[in-house]
Design an enzyme around this catalytic site. Structure first.
Site, PDB file in Angstrom:
ATOM      1  N   ASP A  56       0.817  -1.222   0.000  1.00 13.58           N
ATOM      2  CA  ASP A  56       0.000   0.000   0.000  1.00 13.58           C
ATOM      3  C   ASP A  56       0.849   1.271   0.000  1.00 13.58           C
ATOM      4  OD1 ASP A  56      -2.415  -1.193  -0.045  1.00 13.58           O
ATOM      5  OD2 ASP A  56      -2.740  -1.134   2.126  1.00 13.58           O
ATOM      6  N   TYR A 114       7.118  -9.945   6.929  1.00 14.28           N
ATOM      7  CA  TYR A 114       6.903  -8.519   7.120  1.00 14.28           C
ATOM      8  C   TYR A 114       7.430  -8.082   8.483  1.00 14.28           C
ATOM      9  CZ  TYR A 114       3.776  -7.878   3.100  1.00 14.28           C
ATOM     10  OH  TYR A 114       3.258  -7.764   1.837  1.00 14.28           O
TER      11      TYR A 114
END
EC number: 5.4.99.12
Lengths: 266, 266
Positions: A56, A114
């Site tokens: 994003d 992540y």
């Protein structure tokens, strides 16, 4: 005859409107596609760049992966230099490999890792404002360190998916997690390594962990949330600027070598 | 009745056209002046903010100092909160003190400490591009570590002053220096602590050190440059983005407590 190139690259997501190419927007895919086509002296978009998946707006990458087919036979190291000489300074290509023509950066992914960084402290540090989420209220690290283990395993993550996510199974496996209390930098770092993550999943998972760390939820509330499969009950989403795509795994990368500490707890 | 406030603050210099107020430009002094006057409900500029000295466009501060006179009696901690709630995220006020009305942030300075960060590595790290100077050619740290000691003491720094500096004596004293080889981050950090530095002085001094570290100048060339008093012979200026104002000293701050290691060598 074309070569397929696998590239591994870092980016500072601050000034990008996300990964995916969009008209009139500065995106990672858009910039890389323009650079690759320019190097090949093709019209923009003639050669496509395939990423391992989207990130994003504001999300960073330490090692994102993409592939493309290039019409000239250029050694990997020359491709690395060429790409870096043409990329803007907020993208850095770290590694280039010539791979077989059936390698696919997205379809072949076996896992992703992540990192999420939360800075504490009374006020926002000006040097961290784009690179960590700032949470000024006190967080009890030991609560987070316990709670995060509840994510490990194969679960239905329906409670942790944003409403905008594409339809399909919400079952994913998290192989390992890691929580680091970086007291020197007044920062909490959380790592998640799994077979794949859905839209906003990590940012919602971290928001629940933060609420647990503040004592607003019971320490094992994640077990309950995994059962109820209700996004409304997870509530918050942490901001994009604390999130980093840390590694993308493909067959041959051995997951067992990473995050040993918590894997042994499984 | 007014209180004089001494404020200590950090800023990320990336998006500022330097410290000093200038029409149509975003500057540190300009932003702080607007914030302080707004808090006091005065017209912009009615209350002046006096910094310890300027920093150039792109230069950062970990602890810059300024003072201003405020027409209302606000406790230091409320002033701290108020300023941070109104300042943009690239300025963070770290400390506020109410001081006597004869304190002056600029005239009372007894010393300043600067940090310069040089990152090595083949390509620019996207997360460091605004926060370190990048030097891709190899630097021998031990050469720099030896050479930097030649700056310590009272010298005429004419060879190390940019041509745009205001006239006056070029004699300054450097109390201590420090060179750190940060191998984890592939970075060299240089600190300079002295009674004052002229326009571009540190950036020129570091450029000479880098040339020494690359073997392009003899290790004790600084001794020669201090004698010849000729800016042409120092040649280069390092970029602004690696430079940080680290501390401003006033009477009462004891300089002997800092950078002990190298002070003992004097």
């Amino acid at each position: 005859m074309t070569n397929r190139y696998k590239i591994t690259f870092a980016y500072d997501g601050t000034k990008f409107a996300g990964f995916q190419k969009q008209p009139q927007q500065r995106t990672i895919e858009g910039v890389l596609t323009r650079v690759v086509n320019k190097m090949a002296k093709r019209a923009d978009g003639e050669i496509s760049v395939y990423g391992s998946g989207r990130t994003d707006a504001g999300v960073h990458a330490l090692a994102q992966v993409a592939h493309f087919d290039f019409p000239f036979d250029i050694p990997a190291d020359s491709m690395l230099k060429g790409l870096n000489s043409m990329c803007p300074l907020d993208i850095e290509v770290k590694d280039v490999e010539i791979v077989s023509n059936d390698f696919h950066a997205r379809y072949d992914v076996t896992g992703k890792k992540y990192l999420y960084r939360i800075s504490q402290g009374r006020f926002t540090d000006p040097f961290k404002r784009n690179y960590t989420a700032h949470w000024r209220l006190p967080i009890d690290f030991s609560l987070i360190d316990t709670a995060i283990q509840d994510f490990v395993g194969k679960h239905d993550f329906s409670s942790f998916v944003a409403s905008g996510a594409k339809p399909g199974s919400r079952i994913r496996t998290i192989f390992a997690v890691n929580a680091i209390d970086d007291e020197v930098n007044d920062e909490i770092q959380l790592e998640f390594y799994g077979d794949g993550f859905m839209y906003n999943q990590i940012r919602i998972m971290v928001a629940v962990l933060v609420e647990i760390g503040m004592g607003k939820r019971p320490v094992h509330d994640i077990q309950r949330l995994l059962k109820v499969k209700d996004r409304q009950q997870a509530r918050l989403t942490m901001p994009a600027n604390g999130l980093y795509l840390k590694k993308v795994y493909y067959p041959g990368d051995d997951p067992k070598h990473s995050m040993k500490k918590h894997q042994q707890r499984d």
